[in-house]
Write an enzyme that holds these catalytic residues in place. Structure first.
Site, PDB file in Angstrom:
ATOM      1  N   ASP A  83       2.998   7.359   0.528  1.00 20.53           N
ATOM      2  CA  ASP A  83       2.490   7.281  -0.453  1.00 20.53           C
ATOM      3  C   ASP A  83       1.605   8.542  -0.818  1.00 20.53           C
ATOM      4  O   ASP A  83       1.366   9.153   0.342  1.00 20.53           O
ATOM      5  CB  ASP A  83       2.604   6.018  -1.496  1.00 20.53           C
ATOM      6  CG  ASP A  83       1.720   6.152  -2.517  1.00 20.53           C
ATOM      7  OD1 ASP A  83       2.743   6.803  -3.514  1.00 20.53           O
ATOM      8  OD2 ASP A  83       0.507   5.665  -2.931  1.00 20.53           O
ATOM      9  N   ASP A 108       4.905   0.777  -3.959  1.00 18.22           N
ATOM     10  CA  ASP A 108       5.372   1.087  -2.834  1.00 18.22           C
ATOM     11  C   ASP A 108       5.404  -0.726  -2.202  1.00 18.22           C
ATOM     12  O   ASP A 108       5.638  -0.363  -0.667  1.00 18.22           O
ATOM     13  CB  ASP A 108       3.904   1.705  -2.203  1.00 18.22           C
ATOM     14  CG  ASP A 108       3.558   2.416  -2.816  1.00 18.22           C
ATOM     15  OD1 ASP A 108       4.059   3.780  -2.983  1.00 18.22           O
ATOM     16  OD2 ASP A 108       2.427   2.551  -2.600  1.00 18.22           O
ATOM     17  N   ASP A 123      -0.501   1.997  -1.214  1.00 19.26           N
ATOM     18  CA  ASP A 123      -1.739   1.087  -1.145  1.00 19.26           C
ATOM     19  C   ASP A 123      -1.390   0.619  -2.410  1.00 19.26           C
ATOM     20  O   ASP A 123      -1.888  -0.268  -3.103  1.00 19.26           O
ATOM     21  CB  ASP A 123      -2.843   1.613  -1.129  1.00 19.26           C
ATOM     22  CG  ASP A 123      -2.283   2.697  -2.840  1.00 19.26           C
ATOM     23  OD1 ASP A 123      -4.047   3.035  -2.892  1.00 19.26           O
ATOM     24  OD2 ASP A 123      -1.095   3.385  -2.681  1.00 19.26           O
TER      25      ASP A 123
END
Length: 1196
Positions: free
Chosen positions: A430, A869, A865
């Site tokens: 990410d 995700d 995080d």
């Protein structure tokens, strides 16, 4: 505390508000209530009523343990015997109770029982810790209404559906509650949901007016009755559909009135609530699903090795049985007795009977399968589990992966995947909060077509390096930018034209005023005023929102108070030039979500004017502008593109005035939609708000910087040098993602960018026509065409060092992931040095991860995080969660948690390499020592004409794996370091250390050692007297000598294999050898009925004989010489990387940086990503320039 609710706090003290501003009616269809999925009925304050008891809802006792007292043994045993090796040993153990067994049943079953017991004890201890946590939670206490308006403290586990409870400040909610009233007059309360979603900001909940006005203190509950009809238990944390019946009236319920279990009450003295869901029906428990089961590639390969060994055992048994059957058939009587008279065929019912040779061969097969079982290490699984647990402890306690700022160490949440860390081929990351800090700073803005803000971002600096300048740095302006960093968290803005009230001097001052007012009003932040200093701070739902409110404050528009229906702020009055307080009436909040990509508020200003204030993503806001609201559109769009180029996150700000009649109609429809009790509620709300958020007037755009985390470029560079590919999957705009790629060195100037998107004129014209089928067909064809063009570019580059980067947006990704296209897309992506997927949804992130994992067949690691995700982390072979500011959902779904992206370097290149190296060596060694041992058993049986005669005493056979060779291999798995941390490198990407070549090599080494041990021992004891009394060596002496040689050889082989000796290794290696002699003396001294053929064999036969000691010495030398020669030649002439480093250490060059770098450069993979690749490309450019200059000079 009866009457504890009398002193209810006034609303103006609360500084809080309700997100569901405006009162709702209840006129919608109730058809869903009572139907499938909406069948729950709760009798509030009547948990003992017959109607409530007939419902038989779950109690509030919560169990997170894997086992119960009753299920522990059967379930744990089932788990153990699911493992193929354990099941095999169980079968052979059962067979040892029959006449087939070549050894005693006790000696076969005891080691298996020991191994199973150790594993079960480990499982039991882990489950007991979970049990202790359950006991602590279930025994917490809360005040429960006991009738007659009296509340008493009772344990959580005793709560029932319908109970009314009183929860006080800083206490957790014991179940999912319906909020009835609170210490505030309007039934508002603060709630902290960190345990649910990890978010630290406070949420606000509000009870119904109908209950708030009736229930003010304990005694008011004496006569209270109500019926809740609502949805059945489900996993949706953010939605609740139900109704409350009070007498003849019915009131709609939403998630706004629900207090979820494990949330905590904050900044509110107390609340009263009715229990709706208990125990495992609560939403937090419903969401507590087990993560997908993951096994490492090494473990899966280990299963294949065990199957191979099974096949080998069956083959050996089959061949041996055929030979045995043939020899038995030919064993005819000669001179009155058989040739193999010593086998006593006359005493056998079937074995050794020449007349029944075929049946004897079948019997022999089963016996041989049991006898050759020692080829498979019985302690392999339990030893690996112990090692992995200890490796996880080292990861958790690594000070180099401890982030002091947030007090967060690394956390290995599972130990199953330690060695997989050393085999990672592709990282899917990410961007926001993972590569970047997710700590937003307001740095630039565009208002009325004018750009403000002089700060230089990290991306702009990277752009300046690669292009010689930045479009956002105006060299004509004499500006001094504060380089000392932001003085205020979230604010890094410098521009004297608007700072310190100078905005009033700007030509478009009225627009600037509206812009800053919008920042101060359009949000869901909660202000907190320090009573001593008067400073205002904010609790916001996101770092972006906090940055906007702080920016408004710093620019003179200070938001300082909010109630349920009002927002107060201070600003500089354009007319008087003085600070004034303004109070806007807050009518509606149109909340942000990922599909709307905007949030709005409807307010009435202090002049009575109705305003809609809105902010959102550029791709949804520009299309909502009115024809007369596009005055600054072109310049704003230009600035937004420049901000995206600088790696900034942008939002468009716009407003419009709302007609009174229009608002009345909207508010009626909006409240009805919010009150609806059906599955289409959210879609209905979105449809109504969409109509309202039209014909907007553009004010400008904001730009906030999400800085790269410290060490990200360096970490990416090291990972790239180790041969790891890095993909970025982000929801950001393409321009922003590209420029973050440049700043983090994932992209560089010389890379050819293959960009796949659907921004072609043809697609845009079709989108305006709105014909869905035609749009899909054209989009699919466009994506396929662009992918094929990209593959053609890759093919044309051939073997050149040209690097490519693939950048694809979310729309295109939708088609690229279709079954017919995804393989072609993967071929293109894997051929590129960098891959960036922009505007990706959470589902697309998970699908891309699945595609890479299944398509390449190599180890993937996903790192993120946020809650968006989670799918990606669970889909990847390894999920790494960043414990950042977006909450803990990613961490709770991860296999390993770290606090910063840069720790990934140490996690993979140090711990990953060590764990991979240790586990690989450990497994190879396990099979080496068992093949050494098993082959001697086979050779001896062949020597005795396959008569199923074991070479060793029963207990010698059983204890080899458990005591005499297991501890050194565990120490190897925990402590060995082939190279030190500063030189660690990735050999796991190519799986060098656990390739079939290396596995077979170790097995062959075991075979050679076994040949040396058996034949040297046999021949040395064959034709000579063994002791001074003239006795020759019997089978017990030969067996004892061979066993001694095996113990010495396998432990010395371990000593030769270890790269990093500690005192622990010395103790376990030499201790294992000493333990053999101690055991031999103690066991041999026991009664002959127990020690059988080992009785006094050491003290009376082996120890006094010099030939025993000489044979042991010579066998050790000859058995280890082949390995020593091979290792010497290989290290000297064909070293792999870790062996090069070992030579550096051996020759004393460890502190010579030039020599170390030279060796290191021989090992690293050629890279096209990272600043090392960028630097190398720069050197190549300079070389080409100088070559061309030289050639031109020569020609001249």
């Amino acid at each position: 505390m009866a009457g504890g609710g009398r002193r209810r706090r006034r609303l103006h003290l609360s500084r809080i508000y309700s997100y569901t501003c405006g009162k709702s009616s209840f006129q919608e269809d109730h058809s869903n209530i009572g139907g499938p999925g909406f069948s729950r009925v709760v009798y509030c304050n009547e948990p003992d009523s017959p109607a409530a008891e007939r419902r038989n809802y779950a109690g509030n006792y919560v169990r997170s343990t894997k086992y119960t007292v009753a299920s522990f043994f059967p379930k744990s045993l089932f788990e153990q015997f699911r493992r193929v090796a354990n099941f095999y040993f169980l079968v052979t153990g059962m067979l040892s109770l029959t006449d087939f067994s070549p050894y005693g049943a006790v000696s076969a079953l005891l080691p298996l029982a020991l191994v199973i017991t150790v594993t079960m004890v480990k499982d039991g201890i882990e489950d007991w810790h979970r049990k202790q946590q359950d006991i602590e939670v279930n025994n917490r206490k809360v005040k429960v209404h006991d009738g007659d308006g009296i509340f008493r403290r009772d344990e959580w586990r005793n709560l029932r559906v319908g109970d009314v409870v009183r929860v006080e400040k800083d206490e957790f909610f014991p179940a999912d509650l319906l909020l009835l009233s609170s210490s505030y007059e309007d039934s508002i309360c603060y709630v902290e949901t960190m345990n649910l979603d990890g978010e630290t900001n406070l949420k606000v909940k509000q009870g119904l007016d109908a209950t708030s006005s009736l229930l003010n203190e304990d005694s008011d509950f004496k006569e209270f009755r109500g019926v809740v009809r609502c949805e059945d238990p489900n996993v949706n944390l953010y939605m609740f559909v139900g109704s409350l019946e009070l007498g003849e009236e019915r009131f709609p319920l939403s998630i706004q009135q629900i207090l979820l279990r494990d949330s905590k009450l904050r900044n509110t003295e107390y609340v009263y609530g009715a229990v709706v869901f208990t125990g495992h029906d609560t939403k937090v428990i419903q969401n507590s699903t087990d993560p997908p089961s993951k096994r490492s590639r090494i473990e899966r390969k280990m299963d294949k090795i065990i199957y191979l060994m099974f096949g080998l055992i069956v083959l050996m048994s089959f061949v041996g049985s055929i030979i045995f059957g043939v020899e038995t058939r030919q064993d005819k009587l000669k001179n009155g007795r058989t040739e193999r008279w010593y086998l006593k065929p006359d005493d056998a019912t079937i074995f050794f009977d020449p007349e029944r040779a075929p049946v004897a061969a079948i019997y022999h097969f089963f016996t041989a399968v049991m006898l050759y079982g020692y080829f498979i290490p019985i302690s392999l699984y339990v030893s690996i589990e112990m090692v992995k647990v200890l490796q996880s402890v080292f990861i958790n306690r690594d000070i180099h992966m401890y982030y002091e700022e947030t007090d967060k160490p690394a956390q290995a949440r599972t130990s199953n995947l330690n060695e997989e860390l050393g085999m990672v081929d592709t990282i899917l990351s990410d961007k926001t909060g993972t590569l970047t800090c997710n700590s937003m700073e307001f740095i630039k803005c565009s208002i009325a077509g004018t750009a403000y803000g002089r700060g230089i971002t990290e991306v702009e600096r990277a752009m300046a390096v690669r292009s010689g300048g930045s479009p956002l740095v105006d060299e004509d302006l004499d500006v001094v930018v504060d380089k000392s960093g932001p003085k205020v968290k979230g604010f890094n803005f410098e521009d004297e034209r608007v700072m310190n009230g100078n905005w009033v001097k700007q030509p478009q001052a009225a627009v600037l005023q509206k812009f800053f007012r919008l920042l101060a009003v359009c949000h869901t932040a909660i202000p907190e005023t320090d009573e001593e200093t008067g400073n205002v701070s904010y609790e916001a739902e996101s770092p972006d929102e906090a940055a906007f409110v702080v920016a408004a404050r710093e620019l003179g528009f200070e938001f300082f108070n909010r109630t349920q229906n009002e927002i107060s702020f201070r600003e500089l009055d354009l007319v008087t030039g003085e600070n004034v307080e303004r109070v806007y009436k807050l009518l509606n909040v149109l909340e942000f979500n990922s599909s709307r990509k905007r949030m709005s508020v409807i307010v009435r200003d202090d002049y009575g004017k109705l305003l809609l204030l809105s902010k959102g993503a550029d791709n949804v806001m520009f299309e909502r502008l009115a024809k007369n609201g596009r005055q600054f559109e072109a310049k704003t769009q230009e600035h937004v593109n420049q901000y995206a180029d600088a790696g900034l996150r942008t939002l468009i700000l716009a407003y419009r005035e709302v007609d009174e009649n229009e608002y009345i109609g909207f508010n009626k429809n909006f409240n009805e939609a919010k009150s609806s009790v059906n599955e289409d509620r959210e879609a209905l709300i979105d449809e109504i708000t969409d109509k309202m958020e039209r014909d907007l007037i553009l004010l400008g755009a904001t730009a906030v910087e999400d800085k790269l985390q410290n060490g990200v470029p360096e970490c990416i560079d090291k990972l790239a040098q180790a041969g790891i590919k890095i993909w970025v999957l982000t929801g950001d705009k393409m321009e922003t993602a590209i420029n973050i790629g440049f700043a983090s060195s994932l992209l560089r100037q010389e890379m050819k960018q293959i960009i796949i998107n659907l921004e072609t004129p043809h697609i845009k014209s079709l989108e305006k026509s709105g014909i869905k089928d035609e749009i899909e067909l054209a989009s699919r064809e466009s994506v396929v065409k662009q992918i094929e063009e990209g593959r053609a570019l890759l093919a044309a580059s051939g073997a050149s060092s040209e690097a490519f980067a693939l950048i694809i947006d979310g729309k295109s990704l939708t088609y690229a992931l279709e079954d017919e296209i995804k393989k072609t897309f993967l071929d293109l992506a894997t051929g590129c040095a960098s891959v960036i997927c922009c505007r990706s949804s959470p589902k697309q992130k998970a699908l891309v991860t699945r595609l890479v994992k299944s398509g390449t067949g190599k180890t993937t690691l996903a790192i993120g995080d946020g809650a968006n995700d989670v799918g990606m982390l669970q889909e990847a072979d390894i999920g790494v969660g960043i414990s950042g500011v977006e909450g803990m959902q990613a961490v709770m779904s991860s296999d390993i948690a770290i606090a910063q992206f840069r720790y990934l370097e140490r996690l993979l290149l140090v711990h990953g390499h060590w764990c991979y190296s240790r586990i690989s060596s450990m497994i190879c060694y396990f099979f080496y020592k068992n093949i050494t041992f098993g082959v001697t058993v086979f050779l001896y049986e062949a020597y005795t004409s396959f008569s199923a005669q074991p070479a060793y005493n029963d207990w010698f056979l059983s204890l080899f794996n458990v005591f005499f060779s297991s501890l050194p291999v565990i120490a190897l798995g925990v402590f060995d370091q082939d190279v030190s941390a500063r030189f660690c490198y990735k050999e796991g990407v190519q799986n060098i250390l656990f390739s079939w070549k290396r596995i077979i090599g170790w097995m062959f080494n075991g075979f050679i050692s076994a040949l040396a041990i058996f034949f040297l021992c046999k021949e040395s004891l064959k034709h000579q007297l063994f002791d001074p009394n003239g006795k020759t060596a019997g089978w017990e002496v030969l067996g004892g000598t061979m066993y001694t040689c095996i113990v010495w050889v396998v432990n010395l082989q371990m000593a030769l294999s270890i790269s990093y000796f500690t005192w622990i290794q010395h103790i376990v290696i030499w201790g294992s050898i000493a333990l053999w002699y101690i055991f031999l003396m103690i066991y041999g001294a026991m009664s002959p009925s127990f020690s059988t053929d080992a009785y006094m064999v050491f003290l009376e036969a082996l120890a006094p004989a010099p030939s025993y000691w000489l044979t042991t010495l010579f066998v050790m030398i000859f058995a280890l010489i082949p390995y020593f020669i091979y290792k010497s030649v290989q290290m000297r002439f064909f070293p792999v990387y870790h062996q090069m480093i070992q030579w550096i250490r051996y020759e004393g060059h460890s502190n010579d940086p030039e020599f170390v770098e030279m060796v290191r450069q021989r090992s690293i993979r050629p890279t096209t990503v990272g600043y090392t690749a960028r630097r190398a490309a720069s050197v190549r450019r300079e070389d080409r320039f100088y070559d061309q200059f030289h050639n031109d000079l020569v020609a001249f």
